[in-house]
Design an enzyme around this catalytic site. Sequence first.
Site, PDB file in Angstrom:
ATOM      1  N   ASP A 198     -30.072   3.096  43.605  1.00  0.00           N
ATOM      2  CA  ASP A 198     -29.927   2.114  42.530  1.00  0.00           C
ATOM      3  C   ASP A 198     -28.451   1.813  42.299  1.00  0.00           C
ATOM      4  O   ASP A 198     -27.577   2.406  42.924  1.00  0.00           O
ATOM      5  CB  ASP A 198     -30.548   2.668  41.245  1.00  0.00           C
ATOM      6  CG  ASP A 198     -29.901   3.981  40.842  1.00  0.00           C
ATOM      7  OD1 ASP A 198     -28.849   3.942  40.181  1.00  0.00           O
ATOM      8  OD2 ASP A 198     -30.440   5.056  41.208  1.00  0.00           O
ATOM      9  N   ASP A 205     -27.020   2.276  39.230  1.00  0.00           N
ATOM     10  CA  ASP A 205     -26.772   2.840  37.912  1.00  0.00           C
ATOM     11  C   ASP A 205     -27.102   1.764  36.871  1.00  0.00           C
ATOM     12  O   ASP A 205     -28.154   1.142  36.964  1.00  0.00           O
ATOM     13  CB  ASP A 205     -25.334   3.357  37.810  1.00  0.00           C
ATOM     14  CG  ASP A 205     -25.183   4.403  36.710  1.00  0.00           C
ATOM     15  OD1 ASP A 205     -26.019   5.314  36.649  1.00  0.00           O
ATOM     16  OD2 ASP A 205     -24.229   4.312  35.926  1.00  0.00           O
TER      17      ASP A 205
END
Length: 300
Positions: free
Chosen positions: A215, A217
């Site tokens: 991802d 974050d």
Amino acid sequence: MARKASRGQVSLGVIGGSGLYDIEGLTAVRDARMRTPFGVPSDAIRIGTLDGVAIAFLSRHGRGHRLNPGEINYRANIYAMKALGVQRIISVSAVGSMKESIRPGDVVLPDQFIDLTKRRASTFFEGGVVAHVGFGEPVCPTVAHALAGAGQQTGASLHEGGTYICMEGPQFSTKAESRLYRQWGVDVIGMTNMPEAKLAREAEICYATMALVTDYDCWHETEEAVTVEAILATLHQNVALAKRMLRTVVPRLGAAASTCGCQQALQTAIVTAPDRISPASRKKLGLFLDRLALPKKGKR
């Protein structure tokens, strides 16, 4: 039934993070349920042979993912690996990206760490024994180089080098924190490689991380903020890639001689006078101290 394991059985260890709870292809498999002076590891350590190389595999969070990052007994995990004779550890970890150029699905091989953990025991040496190991270069170049070759061979979108910032968790970052870390120039963020890497150095075990990006974050303006659902969606693909990389790198590391400076980290690190180390501490830390042949009280 917990038991102690003799050393010299395996020289290569793999610590699996989120999503990596086993390794396919192991033969002659047995589970070692161990106890250590620092408690019990996250789970039984699975010992087997992969493509002719004996390895020890440990699920960092426990099979079924039962332990959050702050509950993991990092000291017991590393001690148990050392007790089995492990000389090199490959850490597989899920991380968030802190840079646009590092995308979900990529693999990062960090060579630096920033430790922001707060409540974790980060040394074996306490209770009357003090050691200061060098940690300027926290990643073993031999293991990292082998991982880079495996990543290239398997077609991974690979980033060699970079800084891994380790937060306490288990909550994800606030946007303010995420933006701050980006200002620091870090590359990925995770919750588990500290104090794991520090303890591996104290145990004189070579250590390198295969960081699997899941991802962005929460800093990215056009991507959704990190969620467990988003992580799991990418994790399946990442873990499949990690397993291919492991199948490629294990024979390389298993065949290479272990003559690394990481394995001499304690040589000049003990600052406590040998005659001031109690018999109880010598027994507790014997796995690390015996190699140094420190003189006992009254013997110089």
